[in-house]
Design a protein around this motif. Structure first.
Motif, PDB file in Angstrom:
ATOM      1  N   ALA A 164       0.823  -1.206   0.000  1.00 30.96           N
ATOM      2  CA  ALA A 164       0.000   0.000   0.000  1.00 30.96           C
ATOM      3  C   ALA A 164       0.858   1.257   0.000  1.00 30.96           C
ATOM      4  O   ALA A 164       1.985   1.257   0.496  1.00 30.96           O
ATOM      5  CB  ALA A 164      -0.919   0.004   1.223  1.00 30.96           C
ATOM      6  N   HIS A 165       0.286   2.315  -0.573  1.00 30.15           N
ATOM      7  CA  HIS A 165       0.868   3.670  -0.544  1.00 30.15           C
ATOM      8  C   HIS A 165       2.379   3.659  -0.292  1.00 30.15           C
ATOM      9  O   HIS A 165       2.847   3.991   0.800  1.00 30.15           O
ATOM     10  CB  HIS A 165       0.180   4.540   0.503  1.00 30.15           C
ATOM     11  N   PRO A 166       3.163   3.258  -1.301  1.00 25.67           N
ATOM     12  CA  PRO A 166       4.579   2.949  -1.077  1.00 25.67           C
ATOM     13  C   PRO A 166       5.459   4.087  -0.579  1.00 25.67           C
ATOM     14  O   PRO A 166       6.523   3.823  -0.018  1.00 25.67           O
ATOM     15  CB  PRO A 166       5.055   2.444  -2.443  1.00 25.67           C
ATOM     16  N   ASP A 167       5.045   5.348  -0.765  1.00 19.99           N
ATOM     17  CA  ASP A 167       5.834   6.436  -0.167  1.00 19.99           C
ATOM     18  C   ASP A 167       4.978   7.283   0.771  1.00 19.99           C
ATOM     19  O   ASP A 167       5.076   8.503   0.807  1.00 19.99           O
ATOM     20  CB  ASP A 167       6.514   7.306  -1.236  1.00 19.99           C
ATOM     21  N   PRO A 214       2.526   6.469  -5.572  1.00 20.36           N
ATOM     22  CA  PRO A 214       3.859   7.000  -5.300  1.00 20.36           C
ATOM     23  C   PRO A 214       4.130   8.282  -6.079  1.00 20.36           C
ATOM     24  O   PRO A 214       3.362   8.664  -6.962  1.00 20.36           O
ATOM     25  CB  PRO A 214       4.759   5.870  -5.822  1.00 20.36           C
ATOM     26  N   SER A 215       5.258   8.919  -5.761  1.00 19.28           N
ATOM     27  CA  SER A 215       5.707  10.099  -6.483  1.00 19.28           C
ATOM     28  C   SER A 215       6.048   9.722  -7.922  1.00 19.28           C
ATOM     29  O   SER A 215       6.319   8.553  -8.222  1.00 19.28           O
ATOM     30  CB  SER A 215       6.957  10.680  -5.826  1.00 19.28           C
ATOM     31  N   PRO A 216       6.061  10.693  -8.826  1.00 17.67           N
ATOM     32  CA  PRO A 216       6.462  10.391 -10.214  1.00 17.67           C
ATOM     33  C   PRO A 216       7.843   9.743 -10.299  1.00 17.67           C
ATOM     34  O   PRO A 216       8.057   8.842 -11.112  1.00 17.67           O
ATOM     35  CB  PRO A 216       6.434  11.770 -10.883  1.00 17.67           C
ATOM     36  N   GLU A 217       8.779  10.188  -9.462  1.00 20.26           N
ATOM     37  CA  GLU A 217      10.118   9.601  -9.502  1.00 20.26           C
ATOM     38  C   GLU A 217      10.088   8.123  -9.149  1.00 20.26           C
ATOM     39  O   GLU A 217      10.674   7.283  -9.847  1.00 20.26           O
ATOM     40  CB  GLU A 217      11.074  10.329  -8.556  1.00 20.26           C
ATOM     41  N   LEU A 218       9.403   7.793  -8.062  1.00 19.02           N
ATOM     42  CA  LEU A 218       9.322   6.402  -7.648  1.00 19.02           C
ATOM     43  C   LEU A 218       8.559   5.575  -8.685  1.00 19.02           C
ATOM     44  O   LEU A 218       8.935   4.450  -9.014  1.00 19.02           O
ATOM     45  CB  LEU A 218       8.646   6.287  -6.274  1.00 19.02           C
ATOM     46  N   MET A 219       7.512   6.155  -9.239  1.00 17.72           N
ATOM     47  CA  MET A 219       6.729   5.461 -10.259  1.00 17.72           C
ATOM     48  C   MET A 219       7.587   5.153 -11.493  1.00 17.72           C
ATOM     49  O   MET A 219       7.437   4.098 -12.114  1.00 17.72           O
ATOM     50  CB  MET A 219       5.524   6.301 -10.653  1.00 17.72           C
TER      51      MET A 219
END
Length: 274
Positions: A164-167, A214-219
C-alpha cells in the motif's frame, strides 16, 4: 472503463450489509465494479501480538483492538453470498521483529488478498496526526532511510500480495533533502525479484502532501522494472471509494502502463487499460 478498488476500510461503521452497500453505491457511480474490503489488522483482538510493544505503539494497539476478525470475515462472506461485488482482504502493518507472526496470521484466514504497509518506525507512528510534532525535531533524511529500509524488508518477506501507498512517509509534506533515487531503485529491484504488486493510491490527494502515492520519480522506477500496479483509494468512508481514479488512471498511463492488477483467493489477475 470499469475499476476495482481493493483498499477500503469499514472502520467508521459496523460490519453490516447496509454499511457495505453504501460503499458499493458510491463505487457504482464511479464505475467501480468490485470493492475489496481491507480492514487494518490492528483493529482485531486476534492480532494484537503483531504490533505489541511497551511504548506508544503498544498502548495505541491495545485501545484499537476492539473487534473480532471472525465477525469481519463473516460479514464480508455473507455479502458475497448476497451477490455483493466484494472481496475479503486485510491490511497488515509490517513490523520486522514480528515477521513470522505476521506471516502465520496472513495464512490463517481465507483472504482474497493481503496488503502490506509500513506505518511504524519503532514506536513512531509517523502518519498519526497526534504525533506530527515529532517530525519537527527529527532528522527527515534518517526517517526516510529507515522507512524504505523497513518497506524493502516487507517486500522481501513474501507475505503480501501488494504494498500500500509505497511512499506514505511523505504524508505530511516533509521531504528528504537527499537524493532518494538509489533507494527508490533498490525498492523497485526488490519488488521485481519478489514479483509483488505496488499500489497507486489516490489517498495522498486527500492528505496534506496533496499528491498521489507514489511520487512520479518512484513510479518511474516501478515502470523501469515492470512492477505491476493496482489503483486504490484507501477509502475510510463510502464517499471516497473510487475517488480521483480518473487522475490515477491518467498518471499510470503516462508511464506507459497498459494493465492493472486485482486479486481473487490470493491469485493476482490483470485487467487491460490500453
Amino acid at each position: 472503463m470499469e475499476f476495482r478498488d481493493f483498499h477500503a476500510h469499514l472502520e467508521n461503521g459496523p460490519f453490516s450489509l447496509e454499511w457495505m452497500q453504501q460503499f458499493i453505491e458510491i463505487g457504482t457511480k464511479r464505475n467501480v465494479v468490485e470493492i475489496g474490503f481491507s480492514e487494518h489488522g490492528h483493529r482485531f483482538k486476534e492480532s494484537v501480538g503483531l504490533l505489541a510493544s511497551e511504548g506508544f505503539r503498544g498502548e495505541w494497539t491495545q485501545k484499537e483492538a476492539t473487534e473480532s476478525i471472525e465477525e469481519y470475515i463473516k460479514a464480508v462472506e455473507e455479502a458475497k453470498k448476497f451477490g455483493f461485488p466484494v472481496k475479503l482482504g486485510i491490511e497488515l502493518d509490517y513490523v520486522p521483529e514480528y515477521e513470522n507472526e505476521i506471516r502465520k496470521f496472513s495464512k490463517s484466514y481465507p483472504f482474497d488478498f493481503v496488503i502490506g504497509s509500513v506505518h511504524w518506525l519503532g514506536d513512531f507512528g509517523f502518519d498519526h496526526p497526534i504525533l506530527k510534532s515529532i517530525w519537527e525535531k527529527s532528522d527527515v533524511n534518517k526517517l526516510y532511510d529507515e522507512y524504505f529500509s523497513v518497506l524493502i524488508m516487507a517486500v522481501k518477506s513474501g507475505i503480501f500480495d501488494f504494498i500500500a501507498h509505497p511512499d506514505v512517509i511523505k504524508v505530511f509534506g516533509y521531504r528528504a533533502a537527499k537524493d532518494m533515487a538509489p533507494v527508490h531503485e533498490e525498492l523497485a529491484k526488490t519488488a521485481k525479484d519478489a514479483n509483488i504488486c505496488m499500489e497507486v493510491s489516490t489517498a495522498g490527494l486527500r492528505k496534506p502532501v496533496g499528491e498521489i502515492y507514489p511520487s512520479p520519480e518512484l513510479m518511474s522506477f516501478f515502470k523501469k522494472y515492470d512492477i505491476p500496479v493496482i489503483i486504490n483509494s484507501d477509502a475510510h468512508l463510502p464517499e471516497d471509494v473510487g475517488r480521483d481514479f480518473d487522475k490515477a488512471l491518467e498518471f499510470v498511463k503516462s508511464f506507459g502502463y497498459n494493465k492493472l492488477c486485482y486479486f481473487d483467493k490470493r491469485i493476482r489477475k490483470t485487467i487491460d487499460i490500453s
